[in-house]
Design a protein around this motif. Structure first.
Motif, PDB file in Angstrom:
ATOM      1  N   HIS A  26      22.877 -29.272  94.114  1.00  0.00           N
ATOM      2  CA  HIS A  26      22.958 -30.234  93.004  1.00  0.00           C
ATOM      3  C   HIS A  26      22.446 -29.674  91.693  1.00  0.00           C
ATOM      4  O   HIS A  26      22.936 -30.040  90.634  1.00  0.00           O
ATOM      5  CB  HIS A  26      22.161 -31.496  93.351  1.00  0.00           C
ATOM      6  CG  HIS A  26      22.697 -32.199  94.541  1.00  0.00           C
ATOM      7  ND1 HIS A  26      23.902 -32.854  94.530  1.00  0.00           N
ATOM      8  CD2 HIS A  26      22.205 -32.334  95.790  1.00  0.00           C
ATOM      9  CE1 HIS A  26      24.137 -33.366  95.727  1.00  0.00           C
ATOM     10  NE2 HIS A  26      23.123 -33.068  96.502  1.00  0.00           N
ATOM     11  N   GLY A  27      21.450 -28.817  91.775  1.00  0.00           N
ATOM     12  CA  GLY A  27      20.865 -28.285  90.544  1.00  0.00           C
ATOM     13  C   GLY A  27      20.707 -26.786  90.631  1.00  0.00           C
ATOM     14  O   GLY A  27      19.593 -26.262  90.681  1.00  0.00           O
ATOM     15  N   GLU A  60      28.887 -27.934  83.573  1.00  0.00           N
ATOM     16  CA  GLU A  60      28.430 -29.272  83.220  1.00  0.00           C
ATOM     17  C   GLU A  60      28.785 -30.328  84.240  1.00  0.00           C
ATOM     18  O   GLU A  60      28.437 -31.491  84.074  1.00  0.00           O
ATOM     19  CB  GLU A  60      29.013 -29.663  81.866  1.00  0.00           C
ATOM     20  CG  GLU A  60      28.478 -28.788  80.743  1.00  0.00           C
ATOM     21  CD  GLU A  60      29.490 -28.662  79.625  1.00  0.00           C
ATOM     22  OE1 GLU A  60      30.234 -29.642  79.427  1.00  0.00           O
ATOM     23  OE2 GLU A  60      29.537 -27.603  78.974  1.00  0.00           O
ATOM     24  N   ALA A  61      29.493 -29.921  85.284  1.00  0.00           N
ATOM     25  CA  ALA A  61      29.948 -30.928  86.239  1.00  0.00           C
ATOM     26  C   ALA A  61      28.857 -31.265  87.237  1.00  0.00           C
ATOM     27  O   ALA A  61      28.268 -30.383  87.845  1.00  0.00           O
ATOM     28  CB  ALA A  61      31.174 -30.408  86.978  1.00  0.00           C
ATOM     29  N   PRO A  62      28.568 -32.540  87.432  1.00  0.00           N
ATOM     30  CA  PRO A  62      27.581 -32.907  88.445  1.00  0.00           C
ATOM     31  C   PRO A  62      28.201 -32.817  89.830  1.00  0.00           C
ATOM     32  O   PRO A  62      29.397 -33.027  89.992  1.00  0.00           O
ATOM     33  CB  PRO A  62      27.269 -34.369  88.109  1.00  0.00           C
ATOM     34  CG  PRO A  62      28.499 -34.878  87.457  1.00  0.00           C
ATOM     35  CD  PRO A  62      29.143 -33.723  86.764  1.00  0.00           C
ATOM     36  N   ILE A  63      27.391 -32.487  90.808  1.00  0.00           N
ATOM     37  CA  ILE A  63      27.897 -32.437  92.179  1.00  0.00           C
ATOM     38  C   ILE A  63      27.432 -33.723  92.836  1.00  0.00           C
ATOM     39  O   ILE A  63      26.338 -33.807  93.397  1.00  0.00           O
ATOM     40  CB  ILE A  63      27.309 -31.233  92.946  1.00  0.00           C
ATOM     41  CG1 ILE A  63      27.369 -29.981  92.099  1.00  0.00           C
ATOM     42  CG2 ILE A  63      27.991 -31.053  94.271  1.00  0.00           C
ATOM     43  CD1 ILE A  63      28.706 -29.341  91.995  1.00  0.00           C
ATOM     44  N   VAL A  64      28.284 -34.732  92.721  1.00  0.00           N
ATOM     45  CA  VAL A  64      27.882 -36.032  93.248  1.00  0.00           C
ATOM     46  C   VAL A  64      28.395 -36.154  94.669  1.00  0.00           C
ATOM     47  O   VAL A  64      29.382 -36.824  94.926  1.00  0.00           O
ATOM     48  CB  VAL A  64      28.444 -37.166  92.359  1.00  0.00           C
ATOM     49  CG1 VAL A  64      27.842 -38.491  92.757  1.00  0.00           C
ATOM     50  CG2 VAL A  64      28.165 -36.862  90.904  1.00  0.00           C
ATOM     51  N   TRP A  65      27.755 -35.481  95.543  1.00  0.00           N
ATOM     52  CA  TRP A  65      28.227 -35.435  96.924  1.00  0.00           C
ATOM     53  C   TRP A  65      27.204 -36.006  97.859  1.00  0.00           C
ATOM     54  O   TRP A  65      26.002 -35.799  97.721  1.00  0.00           O
ATOM     55  CB  TRP A  65      28.465 -33.987  97.354  1.00  0.00           C
ATOM     56  CG  TRP A  65      29.576 -33.308  96.653  1.00  0.00           C
ATOM     57  CD1 TRP A  65      30.464 -33.840  95.763  1.00  0.00           C
ATOM     58  CD2 TRP A  65      29.911 -31.936  96.781  1.00  0.00           C
ATOM     59  NE1 TRP A  65      31.321 -32.869  95.339  1.00  0.00           N
ATOM     60  CE2 TRP A  65      31.016 -31.701  95.952  1.00  0.00           C
ATOM     61  CE3 TRP A  65      29.391 -30.882  97.540  1.00  0.00           C
ATOM     62  CZ2 TRP A  65      31.608 -30.448  95.848  1.00  0.00           C
ATOM     63  CZ3 TRP A  65      29.982 -29.642  97.432  1.00  0.00           C
ATOM     64  CH2 TRP A  65      31.078 -29.439  96.593  1.00  0.00           C
ATOM     65  N   ARG A  66      27.705 -36.670  98.898  1.00  0.00           N
ATOM     66  CA  ARG A  66      26.814 -37.112  99.955  1.00  0.00           C
ATOM     67  C   ARG A  66      26.563 -35.949 100.914  1.00  0.00           C
ATOM     68  O   ARG A  66      27.197 -34.905 100.838  1.00  0.00           O
ATOM     69  CB  ARG A  66      27.430 -38.289 100.704  1.00  0.00           C
ATOM     70  CG  ARG A  66      27.440 -39.551  99.857  1.00  0.00           C
ATOM     71  CD  ARG A  66      27.800 -40.744 100.686  1.00  0.00           C
ATOM     72  NE  ARG A  66      27.959 -41.939  99.900  1.00  0.00           N
ATOM     73  CZ  ARG A  66      26.965 -42.744  99.565  1.00  0.00           C
ATOM     74  NH1 ARG A  66      25.734 -42.449  99.928  1.00  0.00           N
ATOM     75  NH2 ARG A  66      27.178 -43.821  98.849  1.00  0.00           N
ATOM     76  N   GLY A  67      25.662 -36.189 101.830  1.00  0.00           N
ATOM     77  CA  GLY A  67      25.195 -35.140 102.735  1.00  0.00           C
ATOM     78  C   GLY A  67      26.277 -34.314 103.403  1.00  0.00           C
ATOM     79  O   GLY A  67      26.216 -33.086 103.439  1.00  0.00           O
ATOM     80  N   VAL A 124      27.941 -31.819 101.181  1.00  0.00           N
ATOM     81  CA  VAL A 124      26.983 -30.783 100.828  1.00  0.00           C
ATOM     82  C   VAL A 124      26.896 -29.776 101.969  1.00  0.00           C
ATOM     83  O   VAL A 124      26.840 -28.566 101.758  1.00  0.00           O
ATOM     84  CB  VAL A 124      25.596 -31.411 100.547  1.00  0.00           C
ATOM     85  CG1 VAL A 124      24.541 -30.352 100.395  1.00  0.00           C
ATOM     86  CG2 VAL A 124      25.662 -32.269  99.306  1.00  0.00           C
ATOM     87  N   MET A 125      26.905 -30.279 103.189  1.00  0.00           N
ATOM     88  CA  MET A 125      26.825 -29.406 104.360  1.00  0.00           C
ATOM     89  C   MET A 125      27.980 -28.430 104.417  1.00  0.00           C
ATOM     90  O   MET A 125      27.823 -27.256 104.739  1.00  0.00           O
ATOM     91  CB  MET A 125      26.831 -30.228 105.663  1.00  0.00           C
ATOM     92  CG  MET A 125      25.587 -31.003 105.907  1.00  0.00           C
ATOM     93  SD  MET A 125      24.137 -29.969 105.719  1.00  0.00           S
ATOM     94  CE  MET A 125      23.653 -30.373 104.062  1.00  0.00           C
TER      95      MET A 125
END
Lengths: 288, 272
Positions: free
Chosen positions: A78-79, A120-127, A130-131
């Protein structure tokens, strides 16, 4: 083969059976191809300097033993801070087998989510998503052959930390904290998490330990003092060293020129090299 | 969809404000705590919902120890910091058997608890509910926004430190807010400069101006800078009421100014 739990079986054997059954569902650990030892840099608390420490630790390892090949994996989906800290940009190229080639600067190959998405894109992902991204970052990078892979972990004790510990054999974890209680609380949780997943804790680093005014040299313990050393004692883990709070570290980091490279004669760079030496020693101690 | 009860728990909460960052360690929990204390001193009834499940900091900062969380007809009773009941808290920190326990949960479990935290805490009557979040843009953030939207969500205050690695992450968080339709009440630049207590020289340890510039670039209101103040960090260690103990400090005036900022004032209609 189910066995009846007769009156003669105690509670401990029931727990063992439960553990055994639960373990069957867990992923099997598989080493990353070509990578020698994996060292994770974690903390539990955000903003204590994991990424800065990971970058300078990796470069420090190279500095104290130039014969060793080191890589840096940024597991903070995410960051991702590694691209900024290492002054690296751009999408990784692919090999013929569709594996990603790490981007290299200062002789250190790096891979990060930051290379795969728009800055600049946020990674708005659920678990779950992300896995799957993490799986790619772990298994589909063409590292070549590395002696050490330093992994910059995200803050917290969640999906990413669990997945890495469960999927990949980790030689040890370096836990970074600042001296203040609120950070130590989370560092403690971080250490406990690693214990739960059987990853050896190499030790604790006390970052932002003290600030020296550039004008009058007065030392201020902005974030408290000594807490990490005490916590290391309490938890029975090694204390790996202090890193002072110095404007130079942040200034150089913002420019993507880690202090170990840009100011090698400075006390900050020396502190990171000392940390690298301490980490190497501990890896040897735990890998027996 | 919701019973009268679940709509009821937030029905008497006048404003809900998220405190977000994207970056870890910039001072979200600290600022949430200080804003809550400042609002309380201004006579408001405040609640803090701590949805940082892996690293709950609020109980420690307010020195409430480990009280039991009780149930009532409406759900969980929040923990009050004192008998005046002007500051109510809920955090996973109160539910752990051992405060040092690590909460090593995957997404779905976190989502379930956050849903409960939003709907099943009997806040009663509050002027404002501040929601402290963990860093990132993941399960916790999506859950809390989705759940709060069923009730009420005034907007988000974003906290950053001035340096590039922070503003980069916060910029992503701003984009997240825009994507999910959370109004941005403003940006706070925390740890903005350090004044040496010995010689008064100001050192920009974490740089300066990054937050203000971020506000400009993204077209968001800039609420102000809060300096690095060792008094603030040490008062948080002890769990003291910083706003009461150090009213002359630079951090105090910075925080009070933030509350008086135009946009926040309009949106929150906080201080009369």
């Amino acid at each position: 083969a189910a066995t009846q739990c007769g009156p003669s079986s105690g509670p401990s054997s029931l727990q063992d059976r439960q553990r055994e059954i639960m373990a069957r569902g867990l992923p099997k650990q598989k080493p990353i191809a070509g990578v020698g030892q994996v060292v994770v840099v974690a903390s539990g608390k955000g903003g204590v300097g994991k990424s800065t420490t990971a970058v300078n630790l990796a470069l420090g390892l190279m500095a104290i033993d130039p014969s060793k090949r080191v890589g840096l994996l940024d597991a903070d989906i995410h960051g991702p801070s590694v691209p900024k800290l290492m002054n690296l940009k751009g999408n990784p190229e692919l090999t013929e087998t569709n594996r990603m080639i790490p981007l290299t600067n200062y002789g250190l190959p790096c891979m990060s989510m930051g290379f795969l998405v728009d800055e600049e894109a946020p990674i708005v992902w659920r678990g779950l998503m992300v896995m799957s991204a993490l799986e790619k970052l772990l298994r589909q990078v063409e590292w070549g052959s590395l002696d050490y892979l330093v992994v910059d972990m995200p803050p917290g004790t969640g999906d990413v930390q669990l997945s890495i510990s469960q999927n990949v054999p980790v030689a040890g974890a370096v836990i970074v904290s600042t001296p203040q209680d609120i950070a130590l609380l989370d560092a403690r949780r971080g250490a406990e998490m690693f214990k739960k997943v059987h990853v050896p804790v190499l030790g604790l680093v006390q970052n932002m330990s003290v600030f020296q005014c550039p004008n009058c040299q007065h030392q201020t313990h902005i974030f408290g003092s000594g807490g990490a050393r005490q916590l290391a004692d309490t938890l029975g883990v090694h204390f790996l060293g202090d890193i002072p709070l110095h404007l130079n570290i942040r200034e150089m980091s913002d420019r993507g020129q880690p202090v170990v490279i840009s100011s090698p004669d400075s006390p900050e760079a020396e502190a990171y090299r000392k940390l690298a030496a301490a980490v190497l020693l501990r890896i040897q101690e735990v890998t027996v | 969809m919701g019973e009268n009860n679940s709509g009821g728990n937030l029905a008497q909460v006048r404003h809900v404000v998220l405190v977000l960052s994207g970056k870890g360690g910039v001072g979200k929990s600290t600022l949430t705590t200080e804003l809550a204390l400042a609002l309380r001193h201004a006579g408001k009834k405040v609640g803090i919902l701590d949805v940082d499940l892996c690293g709950p900091s609020i109980p420690r900062m307010l020195s409430v120890g480990r009280p039991d969380v009780h149930q009532c007809d409406g759900g969980w009773v929040p923990v009050y910091t004192d008998s005046s009941k002007s500051l109510a808290l809920m955090s996973i920190g109160f539910m752990l058997e051992n405060p040092d326990d690590a909460v090593v949960w995957r997404g779905p479990k976190k989502n379930a608890l956050i849903g409960q935290f939003v709907s099943d805490v009997a806040w009663g009557e509050l002027d404002v509910l501040l929601v402290d979040t963990p860093p990132g843009t993941s399960d916790e953030h999506l859950s809390v926004v989705e759940n709060l939207r069923k009730h009420r969500l005034d907007g988000a205050v974003l906290v950053t430190t001035p340096q590039a690695v922070s503003t980069g992450d916060v910029r992503r968080e701003i984009t997240f807010c825009k994507k999910v339709g959370v109004p941005i009440l403003g940006i706070v630049e925390n740890m903005s400069g350090f004044v040496c207590p010995h010689c008064s020289e100001c050192s920009n340890i974490f740089s300066k101006g990054g937050g203000e510039e971020l506000a400009k670039i993204t077209g968001s209101p800039f609420l102000g800078c809060v300096p690095l103040d060792p008094l603030l960090s040490s008062s948080l260690e002890g769990g003291g009421d910083f706003m009461k103990m150090f009213p002359e400090s630079a951090a105090f005036s910075a925080i009070t100014n933030i509350l008086l900022q135009g946009k926040t004032l309009t949106c929150l209609r906080m201080l009369s």
